[in-house]
Scaffold this active site. Structure first.
Site, PDB file in Angstrom:
ATOM      1  N   LYS A   4     137.379  81.850   7.345  1.00 39.74           N
ATOM      2  CA  LYS A   4     138.187  82.521   8.246  1.00 39.74           C
ATOM      3  C   LYS A   4     138.087  84.191   7.821  1.00 39.74           C
ATOM      4  O   LYS A   4     138.237  84.970   8.724  1.00 39.74           O
ATOM      5  CB  LYS A   4     139.282  81.919   8.560  1.00 39.74           C
ATOM      6  CG  LYS A   4     139.051  80.861   9.321  1.00 39.74           C
ATOM      7  CD  LYS A   4     140.163  80.056  10.153  1.00 39.74           C
ATOM      8  CE  LYS A   4     139.870  78.867  11.011  1.00 39.74           C
ATOM      9  NZ  LYS A   4     141.097  78.454  11.784  1.00 39.74           N
TER      10      LYS A   4
ATOM     11  N   LYS B 201     130.380  73.282  13.201  1.00 38.71           N
ATOM     12  CA  LYS B 201     131.382  72.709  13.639  1.00 38.71           C
ATOM     13  C   LYS B 201     131.901  73.087  15.353  1.00 38.71           C
ATOM     14  O   LYS B 201     131.707  74.239  15.331  1.00 38.71           O
ATOM     15  CB  LYS B 201     132.500  72.632  12.972  1.00 38.71           C
ATOM     16  CG  LYS B 201     133.859  71.861  13.255  1.00 38.71           C
ATOM     17  CD  LYS B 201     135.146  72.183  12.446  1.00 38.71           C
ATOM     18  CE  LYS B 201     136.010  73.196  12.808  1.00 38.71           C
ATOM     19  NZ  LYS B 201     137.282  73.261  12.907  1.00 38.71           N
TER      20      LYS B 201
ATOM     21  N   LYS C  41     136.809  76.595  18.478  1.00 39.99           N
ATOM     22  CA  LYS C  41     137.605  77.445  19.570  1.00 39.99           C
ATOM     23  C   LYS C  41     136.967  78.942  19.204  1.00 39.99           C
ATOM     24  O   LYS C  41     136.900  79.642  20.095  1.00 39.99           O
ATOM     25  CB  LYS C  41     139.011  77.527  19.217  1.00 39.99           C
ATOM     26  CG  LYS C  41     139.628  76.298  19.414  1.00 39.99           C
ATOM     27  CD  LYS C  41     141.392  76.673  19.415  1.00 39.99           C
ATOM     28  CE  LYS C  41     142.112  75.462  19.081  1.00 39.99           C
ATOM     29  NZ  LYS C  41     142.774  75.324  17.745  1.00 39.99           N
TER      30      LYS C  41
HETATM   31  N1  AQP Z   1     134.767  70.069  15.734  1.00 36.10           N
HETATM   32  C1  AQP Z   1     135.668  69.188  15.468  1.00 36.10           C
HETATM   33  N2  AQP Z   1     135.346  68.067  15.456  1.00 36.10           N
HETATM   34  C2  AQP Z   1     136.475  66.862  15.095  1.00 36.10           C
HETATM   35  N3  AQP Z   1     137.758  67.183  14.915  1.00 36.10           N
HETATM   36  C3  AQP Z   1     138.116  68.621  15.022  1.00 36.10           C
HETATM   37  N4  AQP Z   1     139.151  69.343  14.857  1.00 36.10           N
HETATM   38  C4  AQP Z   1     138.900  70.731  15.042  1.00 36.10           C
HETATM   39  N5  AQP Z   1     137.445  70.857  15.473  1.00 36.10           N
HETATM   40  C5  AQP Z   1     136.975  69.794  15.217  1.00 36.10           C
HETATM   41  C6  AQP Z   1     140.498  68.708  14.775  1.00 36.10           C
HETATM   42  O1  AQP Z   1     141.370  69.100  15.773  1.00 36.10           O
HETATM   43  C7  AQP Z   1     142.674  69.388  15.080  1.00 36.10           C
HETATM   44  C8  AQP Z   1     143.414  70.678  15.697  1.00 36.10           C
HETATM   45  O2  AQP Z   1     142.432  71.707  15.008  1.00 36.10           O
HETATM   46  P1  AQP Z   1     143.323  73.081  15.081  1.00 36.10           P
HETATM   47  O3  AQP Z   1     143.092  73.755  16.271  1.00 36.10           O
HETATM   48  O4  AQP Z   1     144.404  73.102  14.297  1.00 36.10           O
HETATM   49  O5  AQP Z   1     142.374  73.994  14.138  1.00 36.10           O
HETATM   50  P2  AQP Z   1     140.808  74.281  13.903  1.00 36.10           P
HETATM   51  O6  AQP Z   1     140.607  72.979  13.232  1.00 36.10           O
HETATM   52  O7  AQP Z   1     140.700  75.316  13.344  1.00 36.10           O
HETATM   53  O8  AQP Z   1     140.096  73.915  15.183  1.00 36.10           O
HETATM   54  P3  AQP Z   1     138.798  75.069  15.731  1.00 36.10           P
HETATM   55  O9  AQP Z   1     138.615  74.643  17.147  1.00 36.10           O
HETATM   56  O10 AQP Z   1     137.816  74.895  14.711  1.00 36.10           O
HETATM   57  O11 AQP Z   1     139.696  76.525  15.595  1.00 36.10           O
HETATM   58  P4  AQP Z   1     139.210  77.812  15.015  1.00 36.10           P
HETATM   59  O12 AQP Z   1     137.959  78.147  15.706  1.00 36.10           O
HETATM   60  O13 AQP Z   1     140.302  78.780  15.454  1.00 36.10           O
HETATM   61  O14 AQP Z   1     139.015  77.733  13.631  1.00 36.10           O
HETATM   62  C9  AQP Z   1     142.649  69.133  13.527  1.00 36.10           C
HETATM   63  O15 AQP Z   1     142.960  67.844  13.221  1.00 36.10           O
HETATM   64  C10 AQP Z   1     141.286  69.296  13.547  1.00 36.10           C
HETATM   65  O16 AQP Z   1     140.644  68.645  12.367  1.00 36.10           O
END
Ligand code: AQP
Length: 347
Positions: free
Chosen positions: A125, A209, A212
């Site tokens: 990040k 992955k 968002k």
């Molecule tokens: N691609 C994924 N597949 C399965 N599980 C996922 N999670 C996130 N992406 C996937 C799970 O969703 C929960 C919440 O995630 P979060 O929003 O707290 O943070 P994150 O993992 O950082 O989500 P993003 O979408 O990847 O956000 P950005 O792009 O901002 O970093 C967690 O349980 C996570 O494992």
């Protein structure tokens, strides 16, 4: 586990499940399958479930204050629309329970720099601009440990990407118990990384992955997408020219096909073997429309309920307020006890 981790002492408190989602933007299918659906399954099994909206985590990168409030309500709406029942699950905004910040500071003094230096999510990040990243982004996993241990959570359902952070939480729990001579005070929580979709991949790149923050909206299915958008994103999803294989092994080295099969399995409540048994030998021309229909019919009720709730912020706020009060009833005595253990003055 790090080399500093002492032996795990036994914890004999009750079973508690805790997890959260960042209030940092629209939710996608990865969040739904990897997290939301799992929370609901655990709730339905009768487990005590605590789910928070991680607004304090969200501000580790810039958030427009006006949007942050709306995003917090949107995550709460997604929890409710996915099937969490506020009578059974405690749903609350992280920042509404002050003990999260208090315990995070104490844990900042327990965690070691070397442990945080190994966190791959910070490296990903912060990218090439580490010096310009917030200190909060660096200590994010320490706040996450506080979120979990404040409720003495024994199990944490998360996607695969959170595995390393959970290991850090386990290390912090064990080190606190050991350093302060309070064996078993904190549980050493278990991650629950289960199901066919613990790592949903981008629709544009089977090696990345679904996220968002991916600049391409076509890389993900958002929970707020309408039926046409979902169908069009699945139609455009990257694939290879081969038909689906007759066996699961045939998906090796085919990350995009593997991802679409895993998504189908998770949405249909099937194993990947069952999906292959149904579609093996067929081309994507047949499989993609079936997947699109399934995705639309699975997500449409969630999306519709989210929209209804978003039009009634007072209802969401009632749930969040009641949840925050219930959460504080568990969290406040724990942080009070921690302060006593650490030796902080009190009258
Ligand atoms: N691609 C994924 N597949 C399965 N599980 C996922 N999670 C996130 N992406 C996937 C799970 O969703 C929960 C919440 O995630 P979060 O929003 O707290 O943070 P994150 O993992 O950082 O989500 P993003 O979408 O990847 O956000 P950005 O792009 O901002 O970093 C967690 O349980 C996570 O494992």
């Amino acid at each position: 586990m790090t080399d500093q981790t002492p032996a795990v002492a036994t914890y004999d408190g009750p079973r508690r499940i805790l997890s959260g989602i960042q209030a940092s933007g629209a939710l996608h299918l990865g969040n739904y399958l990897g997290a939301l659906k799992r929370f609901v399954e655990l709730q339905d099994q009768g487990a005590p479930v605590y789910v928070f909206v991680a607004d304090m985590h969200a501000i580790t990168v810039w958030q427009d204050p006006a949007k942050l409030t709306a995003q917090t309500r949107e995550i709460a709406a997604a929890y409710l629309a996915s099937g969490l029942d506020p009578e059974k699950a405690t749903i609350f905004p992280q920042s509404a329970v002050r003990a999260h910040a208090e315990l995070a500071w104490i844990f900042n003094c327990v965690a070691r720099l070397g442990w945080l230096d190994r966190m791959t999510q910070f490296k990903e990040k912060s990218g090439k601009h580490k010096e310009r990243s917030s200190v909060g982004l660096y200590t994010y996993p320490v706040l996450q440990a506080a979120d979990i241990l404040l409720y003495k959570a024994t199990e944490v359902p998360v996607g695969e990407d959170q595995k390393q952070h959970l290991e850090l939480t386990r290390d912090i729990a064990a080190k606190f118990n050991n350093d302060f001579g309070v064996p078993g005070f904190f549980p050493v929580p278990e991650p629950i990384i289960q199901g066919p979709a613990t790592r949903v991949m981008s629709l544009r790149d089977g090696a990345a992955k679904m996220s968002k923050s991916d600049p391409s909206d076509n890389s993900r299915i958002n929970l707020t997408d309408d039926a046409d958008t979902i169908a069009s994103k699945i139609k455009k999803a990257k694939t290879d020219p081969e038909p689906l294989p007759e066996t699961l092994d045939g998906l090796n080295e085919r990350p995009e096909a593997k991802n679409l099969v895993a998504i189908y399995a998770a949405l249909a409540g099937l194993t990947r073997e069952q999906v292959i048994a149904q579609f093996g030998g067929q081309g994507f021309g047949a499989f993609k429309p079936a997947l699109a229909d399934l995705a639309v019919s699975s997500l449409a009720p969630v999306t519709a309920e989210m929209r209804r709730l978003m039009d009634d912020p007072a209802e969401i706020d009632r749930v969040l307020k009641a949840g925050a009060e219930r959460a504080a009833e568990v969290a406040d005595p724990v942080v009070d006890e921690v302060k006593k253990i650490v030796g902080f003055w009190r009258a």
